[in-house]
Enzyme design. Structure first.
Site, PDB file in Angstrom:
ATOM      1  N   CYS A  89      44.581   7.218  11.458  1.00 36.19           N
ATOM      2  CA  CYS A  89      45.910   7.200  12.065  1.00 36.19           C
ATOM      3  C   CYS A  89      46.315   8.625  12.410  1.00 36.19           C
ATOM      4  O   CYS A  89      46.135   9.535  11.602  1.00 36.19           O
ATOM      5  CB  CYS A  89      46.919   6.580  11.099  1.00 36.19           C
ATOM      6  SG  CYS A  89      48.611   6.500  11.733  1.00 36.19           S
ATOM      7  N   GLU A 132      49.321  -0.801  15.748  1.00 35.91           N
ATOM      8  CA  GLU A 132      50.535  -0.333  16.428  1.00 35.91           C
ATOM      9  C   GLU A 132      51.734  -1.224  16.124  1.00 35.91           C
ATOM     10  O   GLU A 132      52.850  -0.719  15.961  1.00 35.91           O
ATOM     11  CB  GLU A 132      50.303  -0.215  17.933  1.00 35.91           C
ATOM     12  CG  GLU A 132      49.183   0.745  18.330  1.00 35.91           C
ATOM     13  CD  GLU A 132      49.246   2.121  17.681  1.00 35.91           C
ATOM     14  OE1 GLU A 132      50.354   2.638  17.433  1.00 35.91           O
ATOM     15  OE2 GLU A 132      48.178   2.691  17.424  1.00 35.91           O
TER      16      GLU A 132
END
Length: 163
Positions: A89, A132
């Protein structure tokens, strides 16, 4: 528009659920341009609005050469057996761990014209859709790790030079 800096784990905007976009105006159009410019950087599969400091339901993606965005996305379907999948991430730089993800996912939202957008895919695209939408719900992938893996990851976060 500029490539926006990425907010890092620990920033409160990453923990808060994002608000739905009520009106598509010049501000939202600018947000989409920023999301698209920011995700176009090499090595990026997706950028959610909270990662650039905006608590609204929008994200961009860049998977297999396809770059796009969606507003007010809702994860409507996942299928296949959820399994640990290598993941990183931008908001947790330098870490790579196995997050539990489904191999297929489907997201429904809208575009800048208010038209329905359906994003559906397998593998990396499915993983990006889940990752997401998690950001938009105030969740970072570390929360998808097994308890043992999460302990290791949190130690790495605490020992990192950016935390």
């Amino acid at each position: 528009m500029p490539v926006r800096p990425i907010r890092l784990y620990g920033d409160p905007v990453l923990r808060a659920p994002s608000a739905p976009i009520e009106t598509i105006d010049d501000g939202i159009r600018a947000l989409v341009r920023d999301l698209l410019d920011t995700v176009a950087e090499p090595g990026r599969a997706g950028v959610a609005a909270p990662q650039i400091g905006v608590g609204l339901r929008a994200f961009s993606y860049n998977v297999d050469g396809e770059i796009g965005y969606v507003l007010n996305p809702v994860l409507v379907e996942v299928s296949g057996e959820a399994m640990p999948t290598g993941e990183g991430c931008l908001s947790v730089p330098g870490l790579w761990h196995d997050a539990v993800r489904h191999p297929h996912a489907k997201v429904v939202g809208v575009d800048l014209d208010g038209q329905e957008v359906v994003l559906e895919g397998d593998g990396l695209f499915a993983q990006a859709l889940q990752h997401e939408t998690d950001h938009l719900d105030g969740m970072v992938y570390l929360q998808r790790l097994t308890p043992e893996e999460r302990r290791v990851a949190m130690r790495e976060v605490r020992e990192s030079d950016w935390f």
